[in-house]
Every structure is written in structure tokens, then in C-alpha cells.
Design a protein around this motif. Structure first.
Motif, PDB file in Angstrom:
ATOM      1  N   ARG A 101     -12.639   8.790 -11.535  1.00 32.68           N
ATOM      2  CA  ARG A 101     -13.672   9.835 -11.604  1.00 32.68           C
ATOM      3  C   ARG A 101     -14.341   9.872 -12.982  1.00 32.68           C
ATOM      4  N   ASP A 102     -13.580   9.575 -14.035  1.00 30.49           N
ATOM      5  CA  ASP A 102     -14.094   9.714 -15.399  1.00 30.49           C
ATOM      6  C   ASP A 102     -14.853   8.490 -15.889  1.00 30.49           C
ATOM      7  N   LEU A 103     -14.527   7.316 -15.356  1.00 32.70           N
ATOM      8  CA  LEU A 103     -15.121   6.073 -15.830  1.00 32.70           C
ATOM      9  C   LEU A 103     -16.074   5.514 -14.782  1.00 32.70           C
ATOM     10  N   LEU A 104     -17.002   4.685 -15.246  1.00 31.52           N
ATOM     11  CA  LEU A 104     -17.895   3.986 -14.329  1.00 31.52           C
ATOM     12  C   LEU A 104     -17.163   2.746 -13.827  1.00 31.52           C
ATOM     13  N   VAL A 105     -16.648   2.825 -12.618  1.00 30.65           N
ATOM     14  CA  VAL A 105     -15.810   1.765 -12.061  1.00 30.65           C
ATOM     15  C   VAL A 105     -16.350   1.358 -10.695  1.00 30.65           C
ATOM     16  N   LYS A 106     -16.479   0.061 -10.511  1.00 28.27           N
ATOM     17  CA  LYS A 106     -16.819  -0.483  -9.199  1.00 28.27           C
ATOM     18  C   LYS A 106     -15.703  -1.355  -8.629  1.00 28.27           C
ATOM     19  N   LYS A 107     -14.832  -1.847  -9.507  1.00 28.95           N
ATOM     20  CA  LYS A 107     -13.764  -2.747  -9.067  1.00 28.95           C
ATOM     21  C   LYS A 107     -12.466  -2.382  -9.775  1.00 28.95           C
ATOM     22  N   VAL A 108     -11.383  -2.316  -9.010  1.00 26.44           N
ATOM     23  CA  VAL A 108     -10.048  -2.089  -9.553  1.00 26.44           C
ATOM     24  C   VAL A 108      -9.228  -3.349  -9.287  1.00 26.44           C
ATOM     25  N   VAL A 109      -8.621  -3.873 -10.343  1.00 20.76           N
ATOM     26  CA  VAL A 109      -7.764  -5.050 -10.218  1.00 20.76           C
ATOM     27  C   VAL A 109      -6.334  -4.642 -10.534  1.00 20.76           C
ATOM     28  N   PHE A 110      -5.450  -4.841  -9.570  1.00 22.07           N
ATOM     29  CA  PHE A 110      -4.025  -4.606  -9.773  1.00 22.07           C
ATOM     30  C   PHE A 110      -3.380  -5.935 -10.143  1.00 22.07           C
ATOM     31  N   LEU A 111      -2.747  -5.984 -11.324  1.00 18.07           N
ATOM     32  CA  LEU A 111      -2.162  -7.238 -11.810  1.00 18.07           C
ATOM     33  C   LEU A 111      -0.740  -7.443 -11.285  1.00 18.07           C
ATOM     34  N   GLY A 112      -0.564  -7.329  -9.997  1.00 18.74           N
ATOM     35  CA  GLY A 112       0.729  -7.635  -9.417  1.00 18.74           C
ATOM     36  C   GLY A 112       1.740  -6.513  -9.487  1.00 18.74           C
ATOM     37  N   ASP A 113       2.784  -6.652  -8.665  1.00 21.73           N
ATOM     38  CA  ASP A 113       3.842  -5.650  -8.530  1.00 21.73           C
ATOM     39  C   ASP A 113       3.261  -4.267  -8.263  1.00 21.73           C
ATOM     40  N   LEU A 114       2.283  -4.267  -7.390  1.00 18.03           N
ATOM     41  CA  LEU A 114       1.673  -3.005  -6.975  1.00 18.03           C
ATOM     42  C   LEU A 114       2.664  -2.169  -6.174  1.00 18.03           C
ATOM     43  N   PHE A 115       3.308  -2.817  -5.218  1.00 19.71           N
ATOM     44  CA  PHE A 115       4.312  -2.150  -4.397  1.00 19.71           C
ATOM     45  C   PHE A 115       5.657  -2.773  -4.734  1.00 19.71           C
ATOM     46  N   HIS A 116       6.716  -1.998  -4.711  1.00 19.74           N
ATOM     47  CA  HIS A 116       7.958  -2.482  -5.293  1.00 19.74           C
ATOM     48  C   HIS A 116       8.698  -3.488  -4.417  1.00 19.74           C
ATOM     49  N   SER A 117       8.738  -3.268  -3.108  1.00 24.31           N
ATOM     50  CA  SER A 117       9.604  -4.126  -2.290  1.00 24.31           C
ATOM     51  C   SER A 117       9.094  -4.128  -0.857  1.00 24.31           C
ATOM     52  N   ASP A 118      10.017  -4.099   0.120  1.00 23.14           N
ATOM     53  CA  ASP A 118       9.593  -4.121   1.507  1.00 23.14           C
ATOM     54  C   ASP A 118       9.007  -2.774   1.910  1.00 23.14           C
ATOM     55  N   TRP A 119       8.507  -2.726   3.144  1.00 26.29           N
ATOM     56  CA  TRP A 119       7.718  -1.570   3.569  1.00 26.29           C
ATOM     57  C   TRP A 119       8.531  -0.278   3.543  1.00 26.29           C
ATOM     58  N   ASN A 120       7.890   0.789   3.089  1.00 25.51           N
ATOM     59  CA  ASN A 120       8.319   2.146   3.377  1.00 25.51           C
ATOM     60  C   ASN A 120       7.064   3.016   3.446  1.00 25.51           C
ATOM     61  N   TYR A 121       7.215   4.287   3.746  1.00 25.48           N
ATOM     62  CA  TYR A 121       6.060   5.119   4.079  1.00 25.48           C
ATOM     63  C   TYR A 121       5.077   5.237   2.924  1.00 25.48           C
ATOM     64  N   GLU A 122       5.538   5.018   1.684  1.00 21.45           N
ATOM     65  CA  GLU A 122       4.637   5.131   0.538  1.00 21.45           C
ATOM     66  C   GLU A 122       3.458   4.166   0.641  1.00 21.45           C
ATOM     67  N   TRP A 123       3.686   3.002   1.262  1.00 25.80           N
ATOM     68  CA  TRP A 123       2.594   2.040   1.416  1.00 25.80           C
ATOM     69  C   TRP A 123       1.475   2.622   2.289  1.00 25.80           C
ATOM     70  N   ASP A 124       1.840   3.275   3.384  1.00 25.00           N
ATOM     71  CA  ASP A 124       0.835   3.868   4.263  1.00 25.00           C
ATOM     72  C   ASP A 124       0.093   4.996   3.559  1.00 25.00           C
ATOM     73  N   GLU A 125       0.813   5.781   2.760  1.00 28.28           N
ATOM     74  CA  GLU A 125       0.153   6.850   2.005  1.00 28.28           C
ATOM     75  C   GLU A 125      -0.820   6.265   0.984  1.00 28.28           C
ATOM     76  N   PHE A 126      -0.438   5.157   0.390  1.00 32.98           N
ATOM     77  CA  PHE A 126      -1.320   4.504  -0.576  1.00 32.98           C
ATOM     78  C   PHE A 126      -2.595   4.004   0.101  1.00 32.98           C
ATOM     79  N   GLN A 127      -2.485   3.472   1.312  1.00 34.57           N
ATOM     80  CA  GLN A 127      -3.677   3.015   2.027  1.00 34.57           C
ATOM     81  C   GLN A 127      -4.625   4.175   2.314  1.00 34.57           C
TER      82      GLN A 127
END
Length: 215
Positions: free
Chosen positions: A65-91
Motif C-alpha cells: 500500500r505504501d510503495l509503488l509496486v507492480k511486481k513482488v518477487v519471493f526469493l524462495g522458501d515462501l512456504f515452509h513444507s508440505d501443504w497445510n491450510y495456511e497455503w490456502d489462506e495465502f492464496q
């Protein structure tokens, strides 16, 4: 206060929120969030408090909200391991920003099934090359051409800062050595890999609302 670096003529701002902002590309670079880490521990029977997801998402949302951003790059290890509900909330969180593009340079903890990753709003890459000669990746890439900078995560770097009264604090830091800039982990449950200050590196400690270079 942010710290400005110029790499190959490109301005990068090291922010106290432990991210890098690149105004010329309207890009925010985030490393090692490890969403779902506490949920992974809980599934394994280790008692830890649940991750407060809305608080986590708000940290990123405030930057968007504060910065002028059009693209976000996640440099890996975005999600820690196998699926859990946090992934769906993140989507669901990502859906709040239909005008943005999200890219993930895959890391060693990004082990969700490919089918799940490909259904997300995130573009998957091994690395991302900027036209100024800067490569974004999770881990350092060996044998890059001379003059190419590599912006990475993975290590969760930290440093020791001495304050008055013989007090020492271990703090997250940005770490520049040769042509590799390593970001601190955005995640709050990651620990620190302590990096000593030497004559041939530069350390930028995150101290409250400031990023300060150690001398």
C-alpha cells in the motif's frame, strides 16, 4: 530509514521491514517467509502457538500500500513444507491484489506438489534476470558472468551489534560480499545465521525502523 545501494547503476533500497525495493522496476523483493512453518510443527506434534496469519499478511500488505509496486518477487522458501491450510489462506490473500504479479524463485523448502503450485497466482522460476545484470535467486548461482550481481536469500543472515553499556544484540542483516547480496528472512520464525564483519564484506543491520551499515 532505508539504506540505498547502487548495483550496476540500479538503485536498490534495503528496508527495515527486511525486504528490498527496486523503484525502477516497481518491484518488491521478499525472501524466506516460511509461511506455514508453525503449522508444520503443530502437525508433527510439537507444541507451538498458531501463526497469526492476518498479522503476517498485514506486514506485506502495508508495504504494497505504501510503495509503488507492480511486481513482488519471493526469493524462495515462501512456504515452509508440505501443504497445510495456511497455503490456502495465502492464496486468498494474493487475490486482494489483482493488479500485481507475483513470482517465486524456487527454494529448498518449496516442496509443495507442482500441481498445487501451478494452480496458484504465483509464477514459478528458477531465477529472474534483470536487464541491468542482476540475477534474483534463492541460493547463489555459481559461475555467473563477470559483473553480474546475485540477490539471494536462504541464509537468514544476522550480525552482532554493540551498544552502550557493553550490550550486544543479534539482529537480522543484509549481507553484501563480492557480487552477492543476501537478504534477511522476512519470516519471524527462522533464526539467524551469524555473519562476522570483515574487511571484505558489508553488513547492514536492521535496527528498529532503520537499516544501519556496520563499520
Amino acid at each position: 530509514m532505508a539504506k540505498k545501494l547502487i548495483l550496476n547503476g540500479l538503485e536498490l533500497f534495503l528496508l527495515p521491514q527486511k525486504v528490498v525495493y527496486i523503484p525502477a522496476h516497481e518491484m518488491l523483493v521478499v525472501s524466506d517467509w516460511h509461511i506455514g512453518k508453525l503449522g508444520h510443527f503443530r502437525k508433527a506434534g510439537i507444541f507451538v502457538p498458531p501463526m497469526r496469519l492476518e498479522e503476517e499478511f498485514e506486514r506485506l500488505e502495508l508495504l504494497l500500500r505504501d510503495l509503488l509496486v507492480k511486481k513482488v518477487v519471493f526469493l524462495g522458501d515462501l512456504f515452509h513444507s508440505d501443504w497445510n491450510y495456511e497455503w490456502d489462506e495465502f492464496q486468498l490473500f494474493l487475490q486482494r491484489f489483482p493488479s500485481l504479479t507475483f513470482t517465486l524463485t524456487l527454494g529448498n523448502h518449496d516442496i509443495l506438489p507442482k500441481a498445487i503450485l501451478e494452480r496458484s497466482l504465483i509464477e514459478l522460476k528458477d531465477y529472474l534476470l534483470l536487464p541491468e545484470g542482476i540475477v534474483l535467486s534463492h541460493e547463489p548461482i555459481r559461475q555467473l558472468d563477470k559483473g553480474i550481481y546475485n540477490v539471494v536469500g536462504h541464509l537468514h543472515p544476522g550480525c552482532e551489534v554493540a551498544l552502550r553499556g557493553r550490550q550486544y544484540y543479534k539482529l537480522p542483516c543484509f549481507y553484501l560480499e563480492d557480487t552477492t547480496l543476501t537478504l534477511p528472512a522476512f519470516g519471524r520464525w527462522t533464526g539467524l545465521y551469524m555473519v562476522p564483519k570483515r574487511h571484505d564484506n558489508r553488513l547492514f543491520a536492521v535496527v528498529g525502523n532503520d537499516v544501519l551499515e556496520l563499520t
